[in-house]
Enzyme design. Structure first.
Site, PDB file in Angstrom:
ATOM      1  N   ASP A 236      -3.713   2.299  -5.302  1.00 26.50           N
ATOM      2  CA  ASP A 236      -2.383   2.261  -4.671  1.00 26.50           C
ATOM      3  C   ASP A 236      -2.150   1.042  -3.810  1.00 26.50           C
ATOM      4  OD1 ASP A 236      -3.893   2.853  -2.339  1.00 26.50           O
ATOM      5  OD2 ASP A 236      -2.188   3.944  -1.505  1.00 26.50           O
ATOM      6  N   GLU A 237      -2.964   0.036  -3.969  1.00 35.97           N
ATOM      7  CA  GLU A 237      -2.921  -1.051  -2.994  1.00 35.97           C
ATOM      8  C   GLU A 237      -3.231  -2.386  -3.671  1.00 35.97           C
ATOM      9  OE1 GLU A 237      -5.824  -1.713   0.821  1.00 35.97           O
ATOM     10  OE2 GLU A 237      -6.065   0.064  -0.382  1.00 35.97           O
TER      11      GLU A 237
ATOM     12  N   ASP B 156       0.856  -1.194   0.000  1.00 39.71           N
ATOM     13  CA  ASP B 156       0.000   0.000   0.000  1.00 39.71           C
ATOM     14  C   ASP B 156       0.889   1.241   0.000  1.00 39.71           C
ATOM     15  OD1 ASP B 156      -2.842   0.986   2.097  1.00 39.71           O
ATOM     16  OD2 ASP B 156      -1.666   2.142   0.697  1.00 39.71           O
TER      17      ASP B 156
END
Ligand code: DCP
Ligand code: MG
Length: 361
Positions: A110-111, A15
């Site tokens: 983003d993860e 993340d």
């Protein structure tokens, strides 16, 4: 420890740290020492999408109205969102993940979860692998990421938060029992306010407390979620990393610069939102079949409601207007935000049943 014959996995949850803000700082290093937020501006009643760690020291948080953030931190630099840039960075990061395994399940821009059980790099050390992946992201994309390494998705996701920002935390299989015992039940995905209160009433705060409840008791009190709670509070999560998971819905929404006073004022905004939704729909591929449409309304007291229904024949203005009327009546007060959306079935795997023919592509 024997795990009922089921293969032990090695999962990394990766993340990025204050992702949108990190991209902005990368592109303008003079911002690095300042508290910054990315989001809508105060005048248009925007909210903070994210902020850097400097701003978090002042109490600024994601989803906070920008006006409130500026009260907490008057020097906060508020930048507009530049989605194209974040998407480009996200794609670059995803392609880095794919160098290490094709079992990558993105959760958001983003993860992602990575199943690295089969990787032979670093002699099979997922910890070293995670550290390498984070270094490569920083070198190639210019933002930092944190990681959690664990035998399953549930634990990996919790672990990635522990040494944030720019850090990682590993939970090896032999440490799971110890780790889980002190974990507050609120860290279990799906335990919201209602479940939390219910558990608190019987003296349950941590996973160790929860482990005292029998499966039958949990099933009685929480239905099908009970069995999941029984497993999760023991650190057991058998979910696979699903590399094929795809979006299940698409929506557009707007927060208005001043509240819409009544239902008629809301009705007038539907056409523009619908055409925006249609433009977005054109960009996604043909394998998605729309099955439902929904409307979301946030009233000026911040209460919100969502109403959905199966799609009859086509996505029409009239059907959204009907949904709006019904949803608005639930609050019958000025409106702050309206969202229009659709839900899909992913038809890519050819799992079309006969009933799917009812829905037009
Ligand atoms: N985001 C958003 N609105 C929210 C939460 C997040 O628009 N309410 C966007 C901005 C974030 C990005 O999604 O940069 C990723 O969300 P995260 O929850 O991972 O938050 P960050 O990456 O910003 O911070 P952290 O370091 O806590 O992961
Ligand atoms: Mg993040």
């Amino acid at each position: 420890m024997a795990f009922d014959g089921c293969a032990m996995r090695k999962i990394i949850h990766c993340d990025c740290d204050c992702f949108y803000a990190a991209v902005e700082v990368r592109d303008d290093p003079s911002l690095a020492s300042l508290p910054i937020a990315v989001g809508g501006n105060r005048e248009r009643r925007g909210v903070v999408a994210t902020c850097n760690y400097r701003a978090r020291e002042f109490g600024v948080r994601s989803a906070m109205p920008t006006g409130q953030a500026l009260k907490l931190c008057p020097d906060l630099v508020v930048l507009p969102t530049a989605m194209a840039k974040y998407r480009e960075a996200a794609l670059a990061i995803r392609s880095i993940f794919l160098r290490y395994t094709d079992r990558v399940e993105p959760l958001s821009l983003d993860e992602a979860f990575l199943d690295v059980s089969d990787s032979e790099l670093h002699r099979g050390s997922a910890t070293l692998l995670a550290s390498e992946i984070r270094q490569v992201i920083e070198a190639e994309v210019g933002v930092t990421a944190s990681a959690g390494i664990a035998p399953n998705k549930f634990l990996a996701k919790i672990a990635s938060d522990i040494n944030k920002p720019n850090g990682q935390f590993v939970i090896t299989p032999d440490r799971v029992d110890e780790f889980i015992k002190t974990l507050p039940v609120t860290r279990i995905f799906g335990v919201g306010e209602v479940t939390k209160k219910k558990l608190q009433r019987i003296g349950i705060e941590t996973c160790a407390d929860l482990q005292r409840l029998e499966l039958t008791e949990l099933a009685r009190d929480f239905g099908s979620f009970g069995a999941r709670l029984h497993a999760l509070c023991r650190g057991i999560d058998e979910r696979e990393v699903n590399a094929n998971s795809r979006r299940k819905s698409l929506s557009v929404e707007r927060t208005f610069s001043s509240d819409l006073a009544d239902c008629a004022a809301c009705m007038r905004r539907i056409p523009e939102l619908l055409s925006e939704l249609q433009v977005r729909l054109q960009r996604i591929d043909d394998d998605y079949w729309v099955t439902k449409q929904f409307i979301k309304i946030k009233f000026n007291d911040f209460s919100s409601t969502t109403l959905e229904r199966s799609l009859g024949r086509e996505l029409s203005l009239q059907s959204y207007q009907e949904l709006l009327l019904e949803a608005w009546q639930r609050g019958a007060r000025p409106v702050r935000l309206i969202g229009l959306g659709v839900r899909f079935i992913d038809n890519r795997d050819g799992q079309t049943g006969a009933q799917m023919a009812l829905f037009p592509p």
